[in-house]
Design a protein around this motif. Structure first.
Motif, mmCIF file in Angstrom:
data_model
loop_
_atom_site.group_PDB
_atom_site.id
_atom_site.type_symbol
_atom_site.label_atom_id
_atom_site.label_comp_id
_atom_site.label_asym_id
_atom_site.label_seq_id
_atom_site.Cartn_x
_atom_site.Cartn_y
_atom_site.Cartn_z
ATOM 1 N N GLY A 172 0.841 -1.182 0.000
ATOM 2 C CA GLY A 172 0.000 0.000 0.000
ATOM 3 C C GLY A 172 0.880 1.237 0.000
ATOM 4 O O GLY A 172 2.003 1.210 0.518
ATOM 5 N N PRO A 173 0.399 2.337 -0.591
ATOM 6 C CA PRO A 173 1.211 3.550 -0.677
ATOM 7 C C PRO A 173 1.667 4.075 0.682
ATOM 8 O O PRO A 173 2.716 4.698 0.791
ATOM 9 C CB PRO A 173 0.287 4.567 -1.355
ATOM 10 C CG PRO A 173 -0.809 3.783 -1.956
ATOM 11 C CD PRO A 173 -0.895 2.483 -1.223
ATOM 12 N N GLN A 174 0.907 3.789 1.727
ATOM 13 C CA GLN A 174 1.256 4.282 3.059
ATOM 14 C C GLN A 174 2.509 3.618 3.636
ATOM 15 O O GLN A 174 3.082 4.111 4.592
ATOM 16 C CB GLN A 174 0.065 4.171 4.025
ATOM 17 C CG GLN A 174 -0.317 2.752 4.402
ATOM 18 C CD GLN A 174 -1.285 2.073 3.463
ATOM 19 O OE1 GLN A 174 -1.202 2.228 2.252
ATOM 20 N NE2 GLN A 174 -2.193 1.284 4.007
ATOM 21 N N ILE A 175 2.934 2.502 3.045
ATOM 22 C CA ILE A 175 4.187 1.883 3.495
ATOM 23 C C ILE A 175 5.222 1.845 2.374
ATOM 24 O O ILE A 175 6.106 1.001 2.358
ATOM 25 C CB ILE A 175 3.971 0.481 4.126
ATOM 26 C CG1 ILE A 175 3.355 -0.495 3.133
ATOM 27 C CG2 ILE A 175 3.148 0.575 5.397
ATOM 28 C CD1 ILE A 175 3.463 -1.944 3.577
ATOM 29 N N ARG A 176 5.104 2.771 1.451
ATOM 30 C CA ARG A 176 6.071 2.902 0.344
ATOM 31 C C ARG A 176 7.508 2.935 0.860
ATOM 32 O O ARG A 176 8.410 2.397 0.241
ATOM 33 C CB ARG A 176 5.764 4.187 -0.421
ATOM 34 C CG ARG A 176 6.763 4.524 -1.496
ATOM 35 C CD ARG A 176 6.438 5.849 -2.171
ATOM 36 N NE ARG A 176 5.167 5.831 -2.860
ATOM 37 C CZ ARG A 176 4.979 5.400 -4.112
ATOM 38 N NH1 ARG A 176 6.007 4.965 -4.802
ATOM 39 N NH2 ARG A 176 3.798 5.419 -4.666
ATOM 40 N N PHE A 177 7.695 3.548 2.018
ATOM 41 C CA PHE A 177 9.035 3.666 2.625
ATOM 42 C C PHE A 177 9.682 2.307 2.873
ATOM 43 O O PHE A 177 10.907 2.202 2.974
ATOM 44 C CB PHE A 177 8.962 4.441 3.949
ATOM 45 C CG PHE A 177 8.171 3.725 5.004
ATOM 46 C CD1 PHE A 177 8.798 2.831 5.866
ATOM 47 C CD2 PHE A 177 6.802 3.926 5.149
ATOM 48 C CE1 PHE A 177 8.076 2.146 6.841
ATOM 49 C CE2 PHE A 177 6.078 3.259 6.127
ATOM 50 C CZ PHE A 177 6.709 2.357 6.970
ATOM 51 N N ALA A 178 8.893 1.252 2.973
ATOM 52 C CA ALA A 178 9.418 -0.082 3.294
ATOM 53 C C ALA A 178 9.766 -0.905 2.052
ATOM 54 O O ALA A 178 10.175 -2.060 2.182
ATOM 55 C CB ALA A 178 8.406 -0.842 4.148
ATOM 56 N N ILE B 14 1.595 -0.056 -4.874
ATOM 57 C CA ILE B 14 0.361 0.270 -5.586
ATOM 58 C C ILE B 14 0.325 1.783 -5.818
ATOM 59 O O ILE B 14 0.614 2.567 -4.917
ATOM 60 C CB ILE B 14 -0.872 -0.157 -4.754
ATOM 61 C CG1 ILE B 14 -0.856 -1.677 -4.524
ATOM 62 C CG2 ILE B 14 -2.165 0.278 -5.444
ATOM 63 C CD1 ILE B 14 -1.850 -2.152 -3.480
ATOM 64 N N GLU B 15 -0.042 2.169 -7.015
ATOM 65 C CA GLU B 15 -0.162 3.584 -7.369
ATOM 66 C C GLU B 15 -1.168 4.259 -6.429
ATOM 67 O O GLU B 15 -2.252 3.726 -6.181
ATOM 68 C CB GLU B 15 -0.618 3.698 -8.823
ATOM 69 C CG GLU B 15 -0.559 5.074 -9.397
ATOM 70 C CD GLU B 15 0.861 5.596 -9.511
ATOM 71 O OE1 GLU B 15 1.063 6.768 -9.164
ATOM 72 O OE2 GLU B 15 1.749 4.841 -9.933
ATOM 73 N N LEU B 16 -0.799 5.408 -5.911
ATOM 74 C CA LEU B 16 -1.626 6.125 -4.935
ATOM 75 C C LEU B 16 -3.045 6.366 -5.446
ATOM 76 O O LEU B 16 -4.019 6.143 -4.725
ATOM 77 C CB LEU B 16 -0.959 7.444 -4.546
ATOM 78 C CG LEU B 16 -1.689 8.298 -3.505
ATOM 79 C CD1 LEU B 16 -1.877 7.534 -2.201
ATOM 80 C CD2 LEU B 16 -0.930 9.591 -3.253
ATOM 81 N N MET C 196 -9.680 2.813 -4.963
ATOM 82 C CA MET C 196 -9.994 1.383 -4.825
ATOM 83 C C MET C 196 -10.290 0.770 -6.192
ATOM 84 O O MET C 196 -11.260 0.042 -6.379
ATOM 85 C CB MET C 196 -11.172 1.154 -3.870
ATOM 86 C CG MET C 196 -10.875 1.540 -2.439
ATOM 87 S SD MET C 196 -9.810 0.321 -1.653
ATOM 88 C CE MET C 196 -8.745 1.367 -0.680
ATOM 89 N N ASN C 197 -9.415 1.056 -7.153
ATOM 90 C CA ASN C 197 -9.590 0.577 -8.522
ATOM 91 C C ASN C 197 -9.027 -0.851 -8.636
ATOM 92 O O ASN C 197 -7.865 -1.054 -8.997
ATOM 93 C CB ASN C 197 -8.901 1.525 -9.496
ATOM 94 C CG ASN C 197 -9.266 1.247 -10.934
ATOM 95 O OD1 ASN C 197 -9.520 0.111 -11.306
ATOM 96 N ND2 ASN C 197 -9.279 2.290 -11.741
ATOM 97 N N GLY C 198 -9.861 -1.810 -8.317
ATOM 98 C CA GLY C 198 -9.444 -3.203 -8.307
ATOM 99 C C GLY C 198 -8.945 -3.692 -9.652
ATOM 100 O O GLY C 198 -7.996 -4.470 -9.736
ATOM 101 N N LYS C 199 -9.573 -3.238 -10.736
ATOM 102 C CA LYS C 199 -9.160 -3.660 -12.079
ATOM 103 C C LYS C 199 -7.731 -3.197 -12.365
ATOM 104 O O LYS C 199 -6.902 -3.983 -12.811
ATOM 105 C CB LYS C 199 -10.120 -3.098 -13.120
ATOM 106 C CG LYS C 199 -9.761 -3.482 -14.538
ATOM 107 C CD LYS C 199 -10.618 -2.759 -15.562
ATOM 108 C CE LYS C 199 -10.268 -3.079 -16.983
ATOM 109 N NZ LYS C 199 -8.869 -3.044 -17.341
ATOM 110 N N LYS C 200 -7.442 -1.931 -12.105
ATOM 111 C CA LYS C 200 -6.099 -1.414 -12.395
ATOM 112 C C LYS C 200 -5.040 -2.067 -11.520
ATOM 113 O O LYS C 200 -3.943 -2.368 -11.981
ATOM 114 C CB LYS C 200 -6.063 0.108 -12.220
ATOM 115 C CG LYS C 200 -6.568 0.847 -13.423
ATOM 116 C CD LYS C 200 -6.125 2.291 -13.354
ATOM 117 C CE LYS C 200 -6.379 2.957 -14.677
ATOM 118 N NZ LYS C 200 -5.921 4.334 -14.695
#
Length: 100
Positions: free
Chosen positions: A55-61, A78-80, A86-90
């Motif tokens: 998830g973007p919130q843990i991009r730092f990891a 995952i792209e922000l 919540m674009n499940g298809k993309k």
């Protein structure tokens, strides 16, 4: 069967995204196991997945997770915008693109 693991800070917000990704996979006729976990559970789940998306919130990891997982398994963020909407298809398409 494609196994896609989503990893975020708590595993909660990603649950809705998992549902939308599963629906998209079903619509495309793709057999996929998709699940979400909080970051601390990654060590016991990493070997079960074909691709790991953060998830973007843990991009730092990202670097730390790539090191833990090793070079043979794709790991990316995952792209922000796709996460926020919540674009499940993309996100499913993104995961599949990582598998070649």
């Amino acid at each position: 069967m494609i196994r896609i693991l989503l990893c975020c800070s708590a595993g909660m917000s990603t649950s809705l995204l998992v549902q939308k990704m599963r629906k998209s996979a079903e619509e495309k006729g793709i057999e996929a196991e998709i699940w979400a976990i909080p970051q601390p559970e990654l060590p016991e789940n990493k070997d079960k997945a074909d691709v790991i998306l953060l998830g973007p919130q843990i991009r730092f990891a990202l670097g730390e997770v790539r090191e833990m997982v090793g070079p043979e398994k794709p790991v990316d963020v995952i792209e922000l915008r796709d996460y926020g909407t919540m674009n499940g298809k993309k996100v499913l398409d993104f995961a599949l693109s990582k598998l070649g």
